[in-house]
Design a protein around this motif. Structure first.
Motif, mmCIF file in Angstrom:
data_model
loop_
_atom_site.group_PDB
_atom_site.id
_atom_site.type_symbol
_atom_site.label_atom_id
_atom_site.label_comp_id
_atom_site.label_asym_id
_atom_site.label_seq_id
_atom_site.Cartn_x
_atom_site.Cartn_y
_atom_site.Cartn_z
ATOM 1 N N ARG A 88 -1.467 7.702 -15.164
ATOM 2 C CA ARG A 88 -2.218 8.901 -14.493
ATOM 3 C C ARG A 88 -3.637 9.060 -14.872
ATOM 4 N NH1 ARG A 88 1.231 13.915 -16.617
ATOM 5 N NH2 ARG A 88 0.507 14.207 -18.799
ATOM 6 N N LYS A 89 -3.963 8.493 -16.172
ATOM 7 C CA LYS A 89 -5.352 8.402 -16.701
ATOM 8 C C LYS A 89 -6.226 7.092 -16.273
ATOM 9 C CE LYS A 89 -3.629 10.694 -20.574
ATOM 10 N NZ LYS A 89 -3.050 10.526 -22.028
ATOM 11 N N ASP B 250 2.066 3.146 -4.901
ATOM 12 C CA ASP B 250 1.531 4.078 -5.956
ATOM 13 C C ASP B 250 2.166 5.535 -6.178
ATOM 14 O OD1 ASP B 250 0.161 4.940 -3.949
ATOM 15 O OD2 ASP B 250 -1.955 4.802 -4.986
ATOM 16 N N LYS B 251 2.794 5.765 -4.902
ATOM 17 C CA LYS B 251 3.533 7.089 -5.172
ATOM 18 C C LYS B 251 4.628 7.135 -5.892
ATOM 19 C CE LYS B 251 6.261 7.034 -0.771
ATOM 20 N NZ LYS B 251 6.390 7.802 0.495
ATOM 21 N N TRP B 252 5.126 5.942 -6.466
ATOM 22 C CA TRP B 252 6.512 5.835 -7.098
ATOM 23 C C TRP B 252 5.978 5.515 -8.695
ATOM 24 C CZ3 TRP B 252 9.840 7.901 -4.254
ATOM 25 C CH2 TRP B 252 9.966 7.451 -3.004
ATOM 26 N N PHE B 253 4.722 5.385 -8.974
ATOM 27 C CA PHE B 253 4.310 5.223 -10.271
ATOM 28 C C PHE B 253 4.901 6.244 -11.294
ATOM 29 C CE2 PHE B 253 0.698 2.068 -9.582
ATOM 30 C CZ PHE B 253 1.201 1.289 -8.847
ATOM 31 N N LYS B 254 4.667 7.558 -10.632
ATOM 32 C CA LYS B 254 5.159 8.733 -11.704
ATOM 33 C C LYS B 254 6.606 8.547 -12.207
ATOM 34 C CE LYS B 254 6.960 10.965 -7.621
ATOM 35 N NZ LYS B 254 8.326 10.723 -7.722
ATOM 36 N N ARG C 160 17.072 5.174 -14.935
ATOM 37 C CA ARG C 160 15.848 4.961 -15.614
ATOM 38 C C ARG C 160 16.326 4.734 -17.024
ATOM 39 N NH1 ARG C 160 13.359 8.732 -18.960
ATOM 40 N NH2 ARG C 160 11.072 8.489 -19.190
ATOM 41 N N LYS D 260 -7.319 2.752 -10.219
ATOM 42 C CA LYS D 260 -6.493 1.757 -9.524
ATOM 43 C C LYS D 260 -7.085 0.210 -10.080
ATOM 44 C CE LYS D 260 -4.189 0.729 -5.189
ATOM 45 N NZ LYS D 260 -4.565 -0.757 -5.172
ATOM 46 N N GLU E 229 0.810 -1.047 -0.167
ATOM 47 C CA GLU E 229 0.083 0.085 -0.060
ATOM 48 C C GLU E 229 0.945 1.280 0.076
ATOM 49 O OE1 GLU E 229 -3.088 -0.144 2.995
ATOM 50 O OE2 GLU E 229 -3.402 2.140 2.681
ATOM 51 N N TRP F 104 3.462 6.672 -17.247
ATOM 52 C CA TRP F 104 2.696 7.470 -16.282
ATOM 53 C C TRP F 104 1.897 8.453 -16.977
ATOM 54 C CZ3 TRP F 104 0.230 6.908 -12.192
ATOM 55 C CH2 TRP F 104 -0.545 8.101 -11.388
ATOM 56 N N ARG F 105 2.613 9.360 -17.980
ATOM 57 C CA ARG F 105 1.995 10.394 -18.626
ATOM 58 C C ARG F 105 0.959 9.845 -19.595
ATOM 59 N NH1 ARG F 105 5.699 12.634 -23.473
ATOM 60 N NH2 ARG F 105 4.561 14.518 -23.310
ATOM 61 N N ARG G 210 8.071 7.748 -16.220
ATOM 62 C CA ARG G 210 7.619 8.982 -16.602
ATOM 63 C C ARG G 210 6.837 8.913 -17.811
ATOM 64 N NH1 ARG G 210 11.570 13.341 -14.807
ATOM 65 N NH2 ARG G 210 13.153 12.168 -13.889
ATOM 66 N N GLN G 211 7.182 8.097 -18.906
ATOM 67 C CA GLN G 211 6.360 8.015 -20.021
ATOM 68 C C GLN G 211 5.147 7.202 -19.818
ATOM 69 O OE1 GLN G 211 6.774 9.722 -22.683
ATOM 70 N NE2 GLN G 211 8.751 10.336 -22.849
#
Lengths: 172, 281
Positions: A89-90, A74-78, A141, A93, A71, A84-85, A81-82
């Motif tokens: 982010r769309k 998900d704060k690291w999902f960003k 990365r 869960k 739990e 995620w965008r 980067r690619q």
């Protein structure tokens, strides 16, 4: 060969977003993806995403997502980067849960894509972009974007980058 | 307000009318893009500094010699994804001012440092030297000696902002306010990647600004000899674009002056600054 079959069987269950074909030859895209063993300490397993986009960079579907399962992870999902965008982010869960799996230890993994978009519709022949991204905490990365033409069988080996690869891609 | 700031701005005016903003004002979020289902916290730093993005002077909070309350009345204003604004006090740490912020909603927040307008009158003394007087024209005429000539009163308003997104990007908080100098983003300011073209338009009080010169500088100017500033000019409809060739944190600044409609003020000066995070591919 036996080794490879075992792998596919093992991870088929984890890649729940894909209607995993029973025969490998039903796959439209097959990947052999190596997560390299790195001589570093501490080693945090990388977050990895593999996904397909149109040649205009519109997302089609996530083929694999290896992320932390605790739990709050998900704060690291960003950091993907690619991915995620374009997708993360769309997505809500439950949608992500459906195709995400745990992070992996260094090894070579087989991935398959059944030719369907995230809605389950068949994707027509044409030019697409296969995306592979890996991001490691306290590490680097890497991001690879490879054009492929579905409907024209082909294959390519993408050379190893520090965080991911080599990757062999076969498509038809 | 601290004397150095006054002097800095007045000096800028006397030296060059083009570059009104003698000292850069900026606001930097600890994170521009965050993910997660739960409320996320970020910290926000603001400073008045030409050393991008190393802080130099506080920008808000309790500051010594803040006689006219400039710092006391400088606040962080957030516009949430649903469009609601709230005010957050800033704490001064001599070189910078900081605040923390809970991102309770998913979407894009606009963070803005709101500070009082500066009002001053430039004049020439009996030796023909440029000087400034802190006050409007009527007060200046009353208090300055008769030898003072060429009185020009200016009011400076500022828009100092940045953008932070939790989960998916949204645009409600980015809507034009119609006040001062602002940027209307066509490309979302939290979706900036190297090699991709970023489009926007410029507005002053709700109207497009043609031929506006915007200055773009990448952070960490301290660690290079050449500041490598880029000038971007808006076209006749106020539109402009940037293609970033490097990732990093960038400061985009502009200023615009026009005759004032307010009695006793000659020029309205609007300054704009935005901090932008550009991601590698």
């Amino acid at each position: 060969m036996l080794f490879k079959y075992k792998k596919i069987a093992l991870y088929a269950g984890l890649l729940a977003c894909i209607a995993m074909p029973t025969h490998a030859n039903e796959a439209v895209i097959e990947l052999e993806l190596t997560q390299p063993k790195l001589d570093t300490s501490p080693y945090h397993r990388p977050y990895v995403a593999v996904w397909l986009e149109t040649n205009k960079r519109k997302p089609i579907t996530t083929i694999a997502l290896w992320v932390g399962q605790r739990e709050g992870d998900d704060k690291w999902f960003k950091d993907l980067r690619q991915w995620w965008r374009k997708i993360g982010r769309k997505a809500d869960k439950p949608t992500m849960d459906a195709y995400s799996g745990a992070t992996r230890l260094p090894d070579t993994y087989s991935l398959q894509w059944d030719g369907k978009d995230s809605q389950g519709n068949a994707v027509p022949a044409g030019e697409y972009l296969l995306n592979i991204e890996a991001s490691r905490e306290d590490g680097g990365r890497d991001y690879i974007r490879q054009k492929i033409t579905l409907g024209q069988a082909g294959n390519i080996t993408l050379p190893a980058k520090p965080e991911i690869g080599p990757i062999t891609v076969k498509w038809k | 307000m601290k004397q150095w700031l006054k002097v800095g701005i007045a000096l800028g005016l006397s030296l060059s009318m083009q570059q009104l903003q003698a000292h850069s004002r900026w606001v930097v979020p600890s994170h521009a893009s965050v993910s997660g289902e739960k409320t996320t916290y970020i910290s926000v730093d603001a400073s008045i500094s030409n050393d991008i993005f190393h802080p130099d002077k506080a920008y808000g909070g309790e500051v010594a010699n803040d006689d006219d309350g400039f710092h006391k009345n400088t606040k962080l204003i957030s516009t949430a994804p649903d469009g609601k604004t709230s005010t957050h006090p800033l704490t001064s740490f001599h070189r910078k001012s900081s605040a923390s912020l809970a991102l309770e909603q998913s979407g894009t927040y606009r963070l803005q440092i709101e500070s009082p307008d500066l009002l001053f009158t430039m004049y020439k003394n009996e030796k023909g030297e440029r000087r400034r007087f802190w006050g409007d024209k009527a007060t200046a005429q009353k208090e300055l000696p008769e030898t003072a000539t060429d009185l020009k009163t200016m009011q400076v308003n500022s828009r100092v902002e940045t953008y932070v997104t939790r989960n998916n990007v949204s645009t409600e908080a980015l809507k034009a306010t119609g006040k001062g100098l602002e940027i209307i983003w066509k490309t979302h300011p939290n979706d900036l990647f190297v090699g991709e073209t970023v489009e926007f338009s410029t507005q002053l009080n709700g109207k497009p600004v043609a031929d506006l010169e915007l200055k773009l500088v990448r952070g960490n100017t301290r660690y290079r000899n050449d500041r490598s500033e880029k000038i971007i000019t808006s076209d006749k409809d106020g539109n402009a674009s940037i293609t970033f060739d490097q990732a990093g944190l960038f400061l985009l600044e502009a200023s615009k002056r026009e005759p004032s409609k307010t009695d006793g003020i000659d020029l309205d000066v609007s300054i704009f600054s935005a901090t932008l995070e550009v991601n590698p591919q």
